[in-house]
Design an enzyme around this catalytic site. Structure first.
Site, mmCIF file in Angstrom:
data_model
loop_
_atom_site.group_PDB
_atom_site.id
_atom_site.type_symbol
_atom_site.label_atom_id
_atom_site.label_comp_id
_atom_site.label_asym_id
_atom_site.label_seq_id
_atom_site.Cartn_x
_atom_site.Cartn_y
_atom_site.Cartn_z
ATOM 1 N N SER A 8 90.858 25.741 -35.827
ATOM 2 C CA SER A 8 91.559 26.161 -37.059
ATOM 3 C C SER A 8 90.505 26.997 -37.671
ATOM 4 C CB SER A 8 92.471 25.109 -38.141
ATOM 5 O OG SER A 8 93.435 25.648 -38.879
ATOM 6 N N TYR A 14 94.106 17.936 -42.190
ATOM 7 C CA TYR A 14 94.254 18.399 -41.448
ATOM 8 C C TYR A 14 92.887 19.184 -41.841
ATOM 9 C CZ TYR A 14 94.841 21.913 -38.285
ATOM 10 O OH TYR A 14 95.327 22.747 -37.401
#
Length: 353
Positions: free
Chosen positions: A228, A241
């Site tokens: 990501s 995250y």
């Protein structure tokens, strides 16, 4: 070794031995000997080199291994499609990025294994892919990436169906957004287990299969983590995250240094925000809804305000799409001189120094 351990060596070894012009065949396992198959006896104390040597002496396209079963070698694909004949394993394949990545790979000639904790969803996803391409090229498997036994069983099932794995896409991921001052410990643990530990367990179980293939053929394989942009730069009120994704990059670089000796490239693709996928757009648990509830976007009066805010952060002016990510994945598979890298696909939102 138990039967599964034998299968996870013999199948990949046969793929490598029967390779032709840089491509490996599909090898399907049956627990029953095949009539007319070539009989091959492998001593129980054989190491990988000895197993490869014994199998190399067995001619024919069906090999019966005493005490194990039969292995049927299919013809090497002569298709010119981009990943023709390769076997790809995609975790988190029931929906979203994972499913769309698998669809693209199938259209370009790959055999597909989709793993997901949602067994009904992943079975339906595999059936849809087979329908789309008009052939039985995909299988859906129950798989919990946080459980080593579940991952090992899925890898074994993949080898039984296809003989090995050429591209392993560690795509399964989860987000639980929240301030460091408020996020529950249980949410932090869940994100860490899926995104970080799950990647480790997948690489741990896939790498030995890929190593045998390389030893028998010299052909390289790929482990690709779908990371990501949050693995490249911090994420406000989303530390669990981002931390898991930063950790994933540490695993990618470390695995790359080790597994290069086994003919395995390890890289990460770092997409920007996939705004149209369920991770973002699910009305209950998607990030737009989570960020709206957590107040991450100051002044947002609705979920639409949150979406508009995130689109405005991207110089290209839109969210990331699967097509964008596939360009990066195919590049990684095609090139032979990069490993341990993070490839941003962020529309300019994150620029590496």
């Amino acid at each position: 070794m138990n039967i599964d351990e034998w299968i996870k060596i013999i199948g990949p070894a046969l793929r490598g031995i029967k390779a032709d012009n840089g491509k490996m065949p599909v090898v399907q396992f049956s627990d029953k000997p095949a009539d007319g198959g070539a009989d091959c006896t492998i001593p129980a104390d054989s190491d990988v080199d000895a197993i490869i040597k014994a199998l190399s002496a067995c001619s024919g396209d069906v090999i019966n291994v005493e005490g194990v079963g039969s292995f049927a070698v299919q013809a090497v694909s002569d298709s010119a499609a981009r990943v023709a004949g390769k076997v790809a394993f995609v975790t988190g394949g029931a929906q979203g990025f994972g499913f769309e990545i698998a669809c693209s790979l199938a259209e370009q000639g790959a055999g597909l294994v989709l793993g997901d904790i949602n067994i009904e969803g992943v079975t339906a996803a595999a059936e849809k892919i087979n329908e789309n391409v008009g052939a039985d090229v995909a299988v859906g498997l129950a798989m919990n990436v946080t459980d080593n036994a579940s991952v090992a069983d899925a890898i074994t099932a993949a080898v039984k169906r296809f003989g090995g794995i050429d591209i392993f896409l560690a795509n399964a991921g989860i987000v639980r957004a929240g301030s460091v001052k408020e996020i529950p410990e249980s949410d932090f643990d869940l994100v860490t287990n899926v995104n970080y530990k799950g990647y480790f367990l997948c690489a741990r179980n896939a790498a030995p299969v890929m190593s045998v293939q390389n030893k028998a053929s010299g052909i390289w394989s790929d482990i690709i983590q779908i990371n990501s942009k949050s693995g490249l730069t911090g994420s406000n009120k989303n530390g669990a995250y981002a931390g898991s994704k930063f950790g994933g990059m540490g695993l990618t670089q470390s695995f790359a240094l080790e597994l290069v000796a086994d003919g395995i490239k390890v890289n990460s693709v770092c997409p920007g925000n996939f705004l149209d996928g369920p991770l973002w757009s699910d009305p209950e648990n998607g990030l737009f809804a989570q960020y709206f509830r957590s107040g991450k976007v100051p002044g947002a009066k609705s979920v639409d305000d949150v979406r508009n805010f995130y689109e405005a952060q991207v110089p290209v002016g839109r969210g990331c799409t699967t097509v964008d990510v596939m360009h990066a994945i195919y590049y990684i598979v095609d090139q032979m001189y990069e490993t341990g890298q993070a490839l941003p696909v962020t529309g300019g939102q994150v620029m590496l120094k």
